[in-house]
Design an enzyme around this catalytic site. Sequence first.
Site, PDB file in Angstrom:
ATOM      1  N   ASP A  94      32.714  33.060  33.450  1.00  0.00           N
ATOM      2  CA  ASP A  94      32.640  33.085  31.985  1.00  0.00           C
ATOM      3  C   ASP A  94      32.360  31.666  31.472  1.00  0.00           C
ATOM      4  O   ASP A  94      33.018  30.702  31.884  1.00  0.00           O
ATOM      5  CB  ASP A  94      34.017  33.578  31.476  1.00  0.00           C
ATOM      6  CG  ASP A  94      34.009  33.909  29.994  1.00  0.00           C
ATOM      7  OD1 ASP A  94      32.940  34.198  29.444  1.00  0.00           O
ATOM      8  OD2 ASP A  94      35.116  33.891  29.396  1.00  0.00           O
ATOM      9  N   ASP A 116      26.193  29.085  29.676  1.00  0.00           N
ATOM     10  CA  ASP A 116      26.304  28.970  28.223  1.00  0.00           C
ATOM     11  C   ASP A 116      25.734  27.628  27.782  1.00  0.00           C
ATOM     12  O   ASP A 116      26.422  26.608  27.752  1.00  0.00           O
ATOM     13  CB  ASP A 116      27.774  29.099  27.803  1.00  0.00           C
ATOM     14  CG  ASP A 116      27.943  29.013  26.290  1.00  0.00           C
ATOM     15  OD1 ASP A 116      26.925  28.814  25.590  1.00  0.00           O
ATOM     16  OD2 ASP A 116      29.087  29.126  25.819  1.00  0.00           O
ATOM     17  N   ALA A 228      35.677  39.081  21.126  1.00  0.00           N
ATOM     18  CA  ALA A 228      35.807  40.438  20.569  1.00  0.00           C
ATOM     19  C   ALA A 228      37.231  40.983  20.597  1.00  0.00           C
ATOM     20  O   ALA A 228      37.426  42.198  20.523  1.00  0.00           O
ATOM     21  CB  ALA A 228      34.855  41.372  21.304  1.00  0.00           C
TER      22      ALA A 228
HETATM   23  P1  13P Z   1      38.537  36.519  22.598  1.00  0.00           P
HETATM   24  O1  13P Z   1      39.122  35.156  22.401  1.00  0.00           O
HETATM   25  O2  13P Z   1      38.202  37.160  21.298  1.00  0.00           O
HETATM   26  O3  13P Z   1      39.383  37.393  23.458  1.00  0.00           O
HETATM   27  O4  13P Z   1      37.126  36.322  23.362  1.00  0.00           O
HETATM   28  C1  13P Z   1      37.090  36.165  24.771  1.00  0.00           C
HETATM   29  C2  13P Z   1      35.760  35.729  25.259  1.00  0.00           C
HETATM   30  O5  13P Z   1      34.760  35.739  24.576  1.00  0.00           O
HETATM   31  C3  13P Z   1      35.686  35.290  26.649  1.00  0.00           C
HETATM   32  O6  13P Z   1      34.433  34.792  26.979  1.00  0.00           O
HETATM   33  O1  G3H Z   2      35.951  32.364  25.828  1.00  0.00           O
HETATM   34  C1  G3H Z   2      36.844  31.776  26.428  1.00  0.00           C
HETATM   35  C2  G3H Z   2      37.840  32.565  27.197  1.00  0.00           C
HETATM   36  O2  G3H Z   2      38.781  33.132  26.334  1.00  0.00           O
HETATM   37  C3  G3H Z   2      38.457  31.724  28.269  1.00  0.00           C
HETATM   38  O3  G3H Z   2      39.336  30.790  27.751  1.00  0.00           O
HETATM   39  O4  G3H Z   2      38.630  28.631  28.744  1.00  0.00           O
HETATM   40  O5  G3H Z   2      40.957  28.945  27.880  1.00  0.00           O
HETATM   41  O6  G3H Z   2      40.227  30.069  29.981  1.00  0.00           O
HETATM   42  P1  G3H Z   2      39.817  29.512  28.638  1.00  0.00           P
HETATM   43 ZN    ZN Z   3      33.427  33.863  25.317  1.00  0.00          ZN
END
Ligand code: 13P
Ligand code: G3H
Ligand code: ZN
Length: 324
Positions: A94, A116, A228
Amino acid sequence: MTISYKELGFVNTKEMFANAMKDGYAVPAYNFNNLEQLQAIITACAESKSPVILQVSKGARNYANGTLLRHLGRGAVEWAKELGANIPIALHLDHGDSFEICKECVDAGFSSVMIDASHLPFDENVALTKKVVEYAHQHDVTVEGELGVLAGIEDDVVAEKSTYTNPEDVEDFVKKTGVDSLAISIGTSHGAFKFKVSSPDEVPPLKFEILEEIEKRIPGFPIVLHGASSIDQTAVAEINKYGGKMENAVGIPEEQLRKAAKSAVCKINIDSDGRLVMTANVRKVLIEKPEEFDPRKYLGPARDALVEMYKNKNENVLGSAGRY
Ligand code: 13P
Ligand code: G3H
Ligand code: ZN
């Protein structure tokens, strides 16, 4: 040493998204950082027969260690089978912010990565995303790119801002980069404090007109929604009741996510909702049973509550339940 995600039992997101697009639902992408979160995600998705994308952020990798995470992930795939579930599971990076971290994850057994580069100028975003795609595709790993910047918690998102995805850019971006899915900005936001409002009724609606415009320009192409979480007000109230301090925490109404899930949105990212449920339940046990000092006694109930939350998302919001 390079490890293929196929050896670990993961799948990439290609078929998952094709099915979600065809049948009008979204695949849940849940973040995890520890054992209890992963157990809850797998239990919920196995019980509700939902495909799932296990998301690992850079912060999660730093917190939990890449090697441990990989083995947890492999264990999760085997355990899902033991639970009698034949669900596809992807392991996804992510918010990858460099070619190097994306490559590291591809080499370590991730089946999908996000690059990203949405904060960069268009051409630089294209160049970096393309570089990641070229490497990842050699390993049959799928890539998510992003166009447009999500509003941060400081941003006044009630005002029209140029950070929404520009539909005129998407076709060019997808063609030039070769990405497999595209995260867009239509008014969602990361974290628990998404909008500067004092009640959930004042949350500005998502910009569905931008989504529709994007769908017209790249028909059938998988779209991703970040930020979301719905920020359940019961969980916020529990946190505050048991000594926490979360004021004006609001999220995206479930009704809007239901609508998005039926469109070309094939992946919906949820992290904060899990954090809230976990914190509310840990706080409750620690306050109500001050004699408790066994982590299993406060993490266990939090894990049970997480299972219910994820099942509700799959069954009643994303529509991913019962698909496998
Ligand atoms: P939220 O903070 O709304 O749960 O979004 C999570 C997210 O986009 C992780 O990439
Ligand atoms: O979009 C971000 C996710 O919620 C992950 O958060 O970078 O604190 O692990 P983090
Ligand atoms: Zn995100």
